[in-house]
Design an enzyme around this catalytic site. Structure first.
Site, PDB file in Angstrom:
ATOM      1  N   LYS A   1       0.824  -1.209   0.000  1.00  0.00           N
ATOM      2  CA  LYS A   1       0.000   0.000   0.000  1.00  0.00           C
ATOM      3  C   LYS A   1       0.864   1.268   0.000  1.00  0.00           C
ATOM      4  O   LYS A   1       2.072   1.204   0.160  1.00  0.00           O
ATOM      5  CB  LYS A   1      -0.969  -0.028   1.190  1.00  0.00           C
ATOM      6  CG  LYS A   1      -1.883  -1.262   1.191  1.00  0.00           C
ATOM      7  CD  LYS A   1      -2.910  -1.253   0.061  1.00  0.00           C
ATOM      8  CE  LYS A   1      -3.457  -2.617  -0.285  1.00  0.00           C
ATOM      9  NZ  LYS A   1      -4.448  -3.153   0.623  1.00  0.00           N
TER      10      LYS A   1
HETATM   11  C1  LIG Z   1      -5.418  -4.316   1.037  1.00  0.00           C
HETATM   12  C2  LIG Z   1      -6.879  -4.147   1.053  1.00  0.00           C
HETATM   13  C3  LIG Z   1      -7.648  -4.418   2.196  1.00  0.00           C
HETATM   14  C4  LIG Z   1      -7.111  -5.118   3.410  1.00  0.00           C
HETATM   15  O1  LIG Z   1      -6.031  -4.570   4.001  1.00  0.00           O
HETATM   16  P1  LIG Z   1      -5.053  -5.495   4.908  1.00  0.00           P
HETATM   17  O2  LIG Z   1      -4.202  -4.474   5.594  1.00  0.00           O
HETATM   18  O3  LIG Z   1      -4.281  -6.357   3.975  1.00  0.00           O
HETATM   19  O4  LIG Z   1      -5.887  -6.260   5.843  1.00  0.00           O
HETATM   20  C5  LIG Z   1      -8.986  -4.109   2.181  1.00  0.00           C
HETATM   21  N1  LIG Z   1      -9.569  -3.595   1.084  1.00  0.00           N
HETATM   22  C6  LIG Z   1      -8.881  -3.357  -0.044  1.00  0.00           C
HETATM   23  C7  LIG Z   1      -9.587  -2.780  -1.224  1.00  0.00           C
HETATM   24  C8  LIG Z   1      -7.526  -3.650  -0.113  1.00  0.00           C
HETATM   25  O5  LIG Z   1      -6.848  -3.450  -1.254  1.00  0.00           O
END
Ligand SMILES: *Cc1c(COP(=O)(O)O)cnc(C)c1O
Length: 391
Positions: free
Chosen positions: A189
């Site tokens: 991210k």
């Molecule tokens: C990455 C992601 C999540 C979850 O995040 P985590 O930190 O991996 O639990 C939720 N929604 C979307 C759209 C994502 O891309």
């Protein structure tokens, strides 16, 4: 082609922008001896809240945990329905299941690939309790439309902003728009702590509930499971979760937060170069940004005009791979996965727009560490594949 291949470098789909500052910050925490949730996490929460312009930021162990705690605080109960887009990561849907509610899949707007507000309205029932708009790739959803629908039909809005740090809707930072916003700090991210997440809210009662549930349902400022100065007494109010973020992770997050604007600027510049090169090519449909919105450019989702190509998306991805370009696909519509079919009866064909867009989309590398020549290589490779597959 073999000649070209020799001078090519491997360009991974993603590489996190981590350096010596992050290493030093984590090393400091190790030396401090406070490994779990402590002063660094409090500082991260305060700085994050002021960055997005909200009263409360609650640090948690993942974006999934952030969504789960927000839905719980929003009062989602067994038998409720929660509207979610068909194009998202499964985390958006699985948290609805955690609470015994039903994820109602909504089709997407073909322009943005975000949740289609008209289709959401068509799927309302008396059991609709909440909606989780997902800002795909970092482009904000139609929050005015969503807010209005939620106001009229009395349900809650929980934004999945896993892609949207930093993004703006009508000049306002995502994280300060809705009652609840969930962020992810997963490794890929825009801000990473390896694993981690944050929930933002302006509501004091919600913040209190989420802090309680984040750490075993233990009352008090549950940031300090070890107790201070021999303070051993605590009370368990609820069966909470183990969702706290550690100081090791928060130290990383603080350094990353300081770079957040610069990292966005670097991604926006790459997106601009891609767009400039790809708008000229009839086989390509580069991503636009709707008026009044600013994207974080977490992802660059390129769509193919398949009728102008002799190959499909999968072959296109393979051709890029052969040219050293790593790509990904965001996302396989949830109604195509066995879990959602088996549990809720979803089938192919339920979300026709999402399925059509999925068939023609791929995500190109876009991250601050990309060199100019890497960006050039991606552009040249995409153009080359289009030329070779033109029909
Ligand atoms: C990455 C992601 C999540 C979850 O995040 P985590 O930190 O991996 O639990 C939720 N929604 C979307 C759209 C994502 O891309």
């Amino acid at each position: 082609m073999s000649l070209t291949l020799q001078k090519l470098h491997e360009i991974p789909f993603h590489r996190a922008a981590l350096g010596e500052d992050e290493i030093a910050a984590v090393a400091d925490v190790i030396r401090s001896g406070c490994l779990t949730t402590g002063p660094k996490t409090l500082e991260f929460e305060e700085r994050f809240a002021s960055y997005v312009g909200t009263r409360h930021a609650i640090a948690v162990s993942s974006g999934t945990a952030a969504l789960h705690l927000a839905l719980e605080a929003a009062g989602v109960k067994p038998g409720d329905e929660v509207l979610i887009p068909a194009i998202t990561f499964t985390a958006t849907g699985e948290v609805v299941k955690y609470l015994g509610a039903r994820p109602v899949l909504v089709d997407v707007d073909p322009n943005t690939m975000n949740i289609d507000v008209l289709d959401a309205a068509a799927k309302l029932t008396p059991r609709t309790r909440a909606i989780i708009p997902v800002h795909i790739a970092g482009q904000p959803c139609d929050m005015d439309g969503i807010r209005e629908l939620a106001r009229v039909h009395h349900f809650r809005v929980i934004e999945d902003a896993a892609h949207a740090l930093p993004s703006k809707y009508a000049g306002q930072m995502i994280g300060s728009v809705s009652e609840f916003t969930a962020f992810s700090f997963y490794a890929t991210k825009t801000l990473t702590t390896g694993e981690g997440g944050m929930i933002t809210t302006d509501n004091q009662a919600h913040a209190k509930r989420m802090k309680l549930m984040r750490l075993h349902g233990i009352a008090g400022d549950a940031g300090r499971p070890q107790g201070k100065n021999g303070a051993w007494y605590y009370e368990v109010i609820e069966a909470g979760y183990k969702y706290n973020l550690t100081d090791l992770q928060s130290a990383l997050g603080l350094v990353q937060l300081g770079k957040c604007n610069a990292m966005r600027a670097a991604r926006a510049q790459i997106a601009e170069r891609y767009n400039e090169a790809f708008t000229k090519i009839p086989a390509l449909d580069p991503p636009g940004v709707a008026p009044g919105r600013e994207s974080s450019w977490h992802l660059y989702i390129l769509r193919l005009n398949l009728e102008r190509l002799a190959i499909d998306r999968n072959a296109f991805v393979n051709e890029l791979f052969e040219r050293g370009v790593g790509t990904s696909v965001h996302f396989i519509p949830l109604n195509l996965h066995p879990f959602y079919q088996r549990t809720y009866g979803y089938r192919p064909g339920d979300c026709p727009v999402a399925e059509a867009e999925f068939e023609r989309c791929l995500s190109l590398p876009i991250y601050p560490g990309m060199t100019d020549s890497a960006v050039e290589q991606v552009i040249e490779s995409v153009v080359e594949v289009c030329d070779a597959a033109r029909q």
